[in-house]
Design an enzyme around this catalytic site. Structure first.
Site, PDB file in Angstrom:
ATOM      1  N   CYS A  13      31.614  63.265  60.681  1.00 29.77           N
ATOM      2  CA  CYS A  13      30.851  63.829  61.795  1.00 29.77           C
ATOM      3  C   CYS A  13      31.782  64.328  62.879  1.00 29.77           C
ATOM      4  O   CYS A  13      32.986  64.112  62.825  1.00 29.77           O
ATOM      5  CB  CYS A  13      29.881  62.795  62.365  1.00 29.77           C
ATOM      6  SG  CYS A  13      30.734  61.327  63.022  1.00 29.77           S
ATOM      7  N   CYS A  16      33.935  61.742  64.642  1.00 28.08           N
ATOM      8  CA  CYS A  16      35.208  61.453  63.961  1.00 28.08           C
ATOM      9  C   CYS A  16      36.235  62.532  64.293  1.00 28.08           C
ATOM     10  O   CYS A  16      37.416  62.244  64.524  1.00 28.08           O
ATOM     11  CB  CYS A  16      34.987  61.388  62.462  1.00 28.08           C
ATOM     12  SG  CYS A  16      33.801  60.144  61.916  1.00 28.08           S
ATOM     13  N   CYS A  75      71.369  56.978  39.217  1.00 29.82           N
ATOM     14  CA  CYS A  75      71.985  56.065  40.185  1.00 29.82           C
ATOM     15  C   CYS A  75      71.386  56.298  41.567  1.00 29.82           C
ATOM     16  O   CYS A  75      70.542  57.172  41.771  1.00 29.82           O
ATOM     17  CB  CYS A  75      73.502  56.260  40.229  1.00 29.82           C
ATOM     18  SG  CYS A  75      73.968  57.931  40.750  1.00 29.82           S
ATOM     19  N   CYS A  78      71.550  59.842  43.079  1.00 25.76           N
ATOM     20  CA  CYS A  78      70.507  60.781  42.671  1.00 25.76           C
ATOM     21  C   CYS A  78      69.275  60.611  43.561  1.00 25.76           C
ATOM     22  O   CYS A  78      68.666  61.591  44.004  1.00 25.76           O
ATOM     23  CB  CYS A  78      70.134  60.542  41.208  1.00 25.76           C
ATOM     24  SG  CYS A  78      71.516  60.705  40.054  1.00 25.76           S
ATOM     25  N   CYS A 233     113.886  49.674  31.204  1.00 23.72           N
ATOM     26  CA  CYS A 233     113.673  50.713  30.201  1.00 23.72           C
ATOM     27  C   CYS A 233     112.189  51.028  30.071  1.00 23.72           C
ATOM     28  O   CYS A 233     111.792  52.191  29.937  1.00 23.72           O
ATOM     29  CB  CYS A 233     114.227  50.268  28.843  1.00 23.72           C
ATOM     30  SG  CYS A 233     115.987  49.874  28.849  1.00 23.72           S
ATOM     31  N   ASP A 644      72.620  34.322  28.255  1.00 21.63           N
ATOM     32  CA  ASP A 644      71.318  34.873  27.892  1.00 21.63           C
ATOM     33  C   ASP A 644      70.696  33.928  26.864  1.00 21.63           C
ATOM     34  O   ASP A 644      71.400  33.235  26.138  1.00 21.63           O
ATOM     35  CB  ASP A 644      71.519  36.274  27.302  1.00 21.63           C
ATOM     36  CG  ASP A 644      70.206  36.893  26.878  1.00 21.63           C
ATOM     37  OD1 ASP A 644      69.246  36.817  27.663  1.00 21.63           O
ATOM     38  OD2 ASP A 644      70.145  37.438  25.763  1.00 21.63           O
TER      39      ASP A 644
END
Length: 962
Positions: A13, A16, A75, A78, A233, A644
């Site tokens: 309305c 708003c 990475c 980017c 050497c 792991d």
């Protein structure tokens, strides 16, 4: 000022509209031009973020909202490039960018936003289905390249099946062009090698034409060197090689007299540069040629040293005995002058024959403005002979007390140092026995089967695809796949495992392993330098030629050692001449000569490479492949081991052990649906479900719209059922209610199994319990590491409850569970921030980022390409005891290096002042140049012998259940 029109939502309305108008009037740098319930137009020269915040705070929606899946971002840089481009736009209010998604609010159109991302070289994925691609790779030259590419491909929409320097296999929702773009952006090249292995439709994406990036692969050239005598050497040769165009790195091994050169330079140009520097070099085309040539050189060198030492001592010992037992060595008459003159000429003949190499090498060094050990020897022996001949020719120029001759010193010094070189060469020839045994494993012929006929051919005539016969007692010639027969193969020299391995049709065989019984037909797959054995030999050789950080101290000191000794000798001579007792000239000669002779840069130069060469070779015998010596030094100071779970602590062969059902499905239907969905995945848990269905002889249905979500699960359609299969996070993310299954979840997890949820059409259908049994030696290995004072941490993506059950069985108190693959690296970082020095132990694929981040990465397994390429240590036998063995051997090697360096430093620190005469006030005598020569020879022999003690290293406990 820029004029921008934005759509509005929830504005119903004029009240708003007025609220929005009032809010905009309070905003600086924004001027309202027009507004209604559907859109507004403003003029601004700043960001729209304040405008969006003001309208959103009123409860309305403004502008456009896009969530664009991204690809090609490898990475943080980017991500930063896209963020910078969006920051420069006035029609963008807010955005959140990561490697997988662009979440953007603003007035910009979707096409304009897509164009921005594409122009930066990245891709926007507009639809998503999953497919299996195989690529051939180019430009990857080492494990760091593999780890770098693994990190770039570690994304939610990419599942890496296999990755090494030559090939890549993935399951992904991206297209082949998308994967190629990621590889290209990372700096390598990729080409699709096979047809797509699924029937799903190809992704639609917006992508720029990738520009080829040429990343030349470094060649590795090995040269056999001659003329090297000390660390000086080594420094000279390395400097000469590095000056050649195209050389990226070089490692010169004084212990083996070899050079490994990396880069694109021509070998002939490198050899010419070495020869111009005053040394010799020749190229070895293959292992067998190099070995034969090196053996010939060692044998010839040993024989020459023994012959020269014998001639020198044959003259020196009688002369010394004459002086010791009372014979006069003073020129006090014409007779003595003639006699000693003849002896002087004989000594000169000895110096220009047996001792010629010292003088030739020192002259070459002088021409190239450097000083070596040969410089010290030639100056010392030459000064003694010249002084003695001067006394013989013109004795009246010297006081009677100074008319002493030192011909025996020149002869004895040449003899003792030469025999020291001979013993050193013999000891050095033992340091590479482990590598020689590996080379011996490669047979020179193979039995080829063609048209039913068996013929024995040279190994060079075998090509990939040929069918070969393996008879009982024979060695496998190349890597291949068994197509007929069964047998047991001894793989102990490759894996360290003492028990023979049963081989049948479909199993792989490796070059160098020994057939114990039975006859096999196998198809050649990898030949020549592509076999596992050849790669192991190359890896061991490179590691033996590498230098730990500790060697830099020795290199720095060695570079100035010889000139420093010459300066000390000059200062010593001047001090004795001006302040010493009479005859000053005699004291001056003896002290200066002794300083030159006793100094030993050879021991300093051999201290590190000898220990590294033996240590790496011993590791290979134990089934431990070490990438470089730096990794050994790092491993020696490790205090935390991160393990792991799947495939490391466990067998890596999961199996279904339990089911829970929550709807009308039968157990068979539950497994059939799950297996039908999972047949598109290569995950170990997926394989367990598919295998369970096969064991029950269940018929699998085709799946559609298959998607994988790294660390979460999979989704797809089977028989018109929308299926989700994964962990609790995956269910919650997709709004699947699982609260009522919590008790069953806990029951399965408390047995050490992994509960996997299956949702059917938005409703939980059941739980499948999958167990991966612990390896039989995991418990004893963990206890062994804890007894070594190491903090043991278990790191897994499994549920907390399942992980805790496994940890309790193993006695591990530190557990980090429910971690996504990219979160493992973050846990390594967290431990390092706590001051811990971490070794990460994993399978070498999903754990690659964590392996690369830890101080030391150890890859478990049977020696796959990825394992060898992605970690500093690779265990060829699948046992956690190998981790403890590797750490113990690293500590023993580092301790041996320190012992050698300490011995060399202490020897020179004490020997040079004693030779200069610091003890003269107490003893009244000077150290004899002859004794100094013997001490110099002994110091080198001591270093070499101490390093060879590592060949006797035995782990504190073998990985056998007692």
């Amino acid at each position: 000022m820029n004029t921008i029109t934005l759509p509005l939502a929830n504005v119903s309305c004029m009240h708003c509209v007025n609220k929005i108008r009032d809010a905009i009037s309070l905003l600086p740098n924004i001027q309202l031009i027009d507004i209604d319930t559907e859109q507004l137009t403003v003029s601004t020269d700043s960001s729209l973020s304040d405008l969006f915040d003001a309208i959103t705070a009123l409860g309305y929606q403004v502008g456009f909202h896009y969530q664009l899946p991204l690809a090609g971002l490898s990475c943080g840089r980017c991500v930063a490039k896209i963020e910078q481009a969006l920051n420069e736009r006035h029609d963008i209010a807010h955005f959140d960018i990561n490697k997988q998604l662009a979440d953007v609010y603003g007035a910009i159109s979707e096409q304009a936003l897509t164009n921005i991302i594409v122009e930066l070289g990245y891709q926007v994925v507009t639809t998503s289905v999953t497919q299996h691609y195989d690529f051939t790779l180019n430009g990857l030259s080492c494990g760091k390249c593999v780890a770098k590419l693994t990190t770039a491909l570690t994304q939610d929409n990419i599942e890496i099946i296999a990755l090494d320097k030559n090939a890549l296999s993935v399951i992904t929702s991206l297209t082949a062009a998308d994967i190629i773009a990621i590889v290209t952006t990372t700096g390598y090249q990729a080409a699709l090698s096979t047809d797509i292995q699924t029937t799903t439709e190809v992704d639609t994406l917006v992508t720029p034409e990738p520009e080829p990036i040429i990343a030349p692969q470094d060649n590795v050239t090995q040269l056999l060197l001659s003329g090297l005598t000390c660390a000086s050497c080594v420094a000279s040769v390395e400097k000469a090689i590095k000056a050649v165009d195209g050389v990226s790195n070089v490692n010169v091994n004084l212990a083996e007299r070899t050079a490994l050169i990396y880069g694109q330079a021509q070998s002939q140009a490198i050899i010419q540069a070495i020869e111009n520097a005053g040394y010799g070099a020749e190229e070895s085309e293959d292992d067998q040629t190099r070995r034969i040539r090196q053996q010939q050189q060692n044998q010839q060198t040993f024989k020459t040293h023994i012959r020269n030492a014998t001639a020198s001592l044959a003259l020196g010992v009688p002369l010394m005995a004459w002086g010791i037992f009372g014979g006069s060595m003073v020129i006090d008459s014409t007779t003595s002058q003639i006699s000693w003159g003849i002896i002087g000429l004989i000594t000169l003949a000895l110096l220009v024959t047996a001792g010629k190499d010292f003088y030739i090498n020192s002259w070459k060094a002088f021409l190239h403005h450097r000083a070596t050990m040969d410089t010290l020897v030639s100056l010392g022996t030459g000064a003694a002979w010249l002084f003695s001949m001067a006394v013989v020719i013109a004795p009246n120029l010297f006081p009677l007390t100074a008319r002493h001759v030192y011909f025996e010193a020149s002869a004895m010094i040449i003899g003792l140092i030469t025999i020291g070189h001979a013993l050193e060469a013999r000891a050095r020839s033992r340091t590479s026995k482990a590598l020689e045994r590996l080379i011996d494993l490669q047979p020179q012929t193979a039995i080829v089967v063609e048209d039913g006929q068996e013929t024995e051919r040279p190994l060079s005539a075998v090509i990939s695809g040929m069918v070969l016969r393996l008879k009982p007692g024979a060695k496998v010639a190349v890597d291949g796949l068994v197509i007929e027969g069964t047998s047991y193969l001894d793989e102990s020299m490759l894996t360290g495992e003492p028990l023979a391995v049963h081989k049948k049709m479909g199993d792989h065989v490796r070059a160098g392993t020994i057939n114990q019984q039975g006859s096999l037909l196998f198809k050649a797959e990898h030949i020549g330098s592509d076999t596992m054995l050849a790669r192991i030999i190359q890896l061991v050789r490179q590691a033996q030629s590498s230098k730990p950080a500790l060697a830099r101290l020795a290199d720095t000191i060695s570079s100035v050692f010889v000139p420093s000794v010459m300066i000390i000798a000059i200062i010593t001579a001047m001090a004795w001449y001006y302040f010493g007792p009479q005859p000053a000239s005699v004291y001056m000669l003896v002290a200066a000569t002794t300083v030159l002779i006793i100094a030993c840069p050879c021991a300093l130069g051999l201290a590190t490479p000898m220990s590294v060469t033996v240590g790496v070779g011993r590791a290979a015998e134990l089934g431990i492949l070490i990438k470089d010596a730096e990794a050994m030094q790092q491993a020696a100071s490790i205090d935390t081991v991160v393990l792991d779970k799947t495939g490391t602590l466990t067998e890596g062969k999961p199996q279904v052990v339990d089911y829970k059902i929550y709807n009308a499905l039968t157990r068979e239907q539950l497994v059939q649906l799950a297996a039908s969905l999972e047949q598109g995945s290569e995950h170990p848990l997926a394989n367990a479900i598919v295998k369970s269905a096969q064991q029950q002889q269940l018929q699998l249905s085709p799946h559609h719209d298959f998607m994988t979500y790294s660390g979460l699960g999979v989704s797809g359609t089977v028989d018109q059922h929308q299926l989700l299969l994964g962990n609790a996070k995956f269910m919650v993310k997709n709004n699947i209610t699982i609260n009522h299954a919590e008790t069953d979840f806990d029951f399965i997890a408390n047995q050490g199994a992994t509960p996997v949820y299956l949702a059917q059409n938005g409703v939980l259908a059941g739980i499948i319990g999958i167990s991966d049994p612990l390896r039989k030696d995991s418990l004893s290995a963990v206890k062994r590491m804890q007894k070594m004072g190491l903090k043991v941490v278990m790191l897994t993506g499994d549920s907390v409850k399942t992980a805790q059950v496994i940890a309790n069985k193993l006695g591990i108190t530190d557990v980090v569970a429910d971690v996504l693959p990219d979160g493992k690296a973050a846990q390594i970082t967290l431990l390092q921030q706590q001051g811990r020095r971490v070794v990460m132990v994993g399978d070498g694929i999903n754990d690659a980022p964590a392996l690369a981040l830890a101080e030391v990465g150890i890859a478990m397994g049977s020696g796959t390409d990825v394992a060898i390429e992605s970690a500093q240590f690779t265990l060829m036998r699948h046992s956690l005891h190998g981790v403890a063995d590797a750490l113990e051997l690293s500590k023993a090697t580092l301790r041996n290096i320190k012992e050698n360096l300490f011995g060399a430093f202490v020897y020179n620190t004490l020997g040079i002042p004693i030779a200069a005469g610091v003890l003269f006030p107490l003893t009244g005598t000077l150290l004899s140049p002859v004794i100094a020569g013997a001490a110099m020879a002994l110091s080198s022999i001591t270093v070499v012998s101490n390093a060879n003690r590592l060949r006797l290293f035995k782990p504190s406990r073998q990985d056998q259940e007692k």
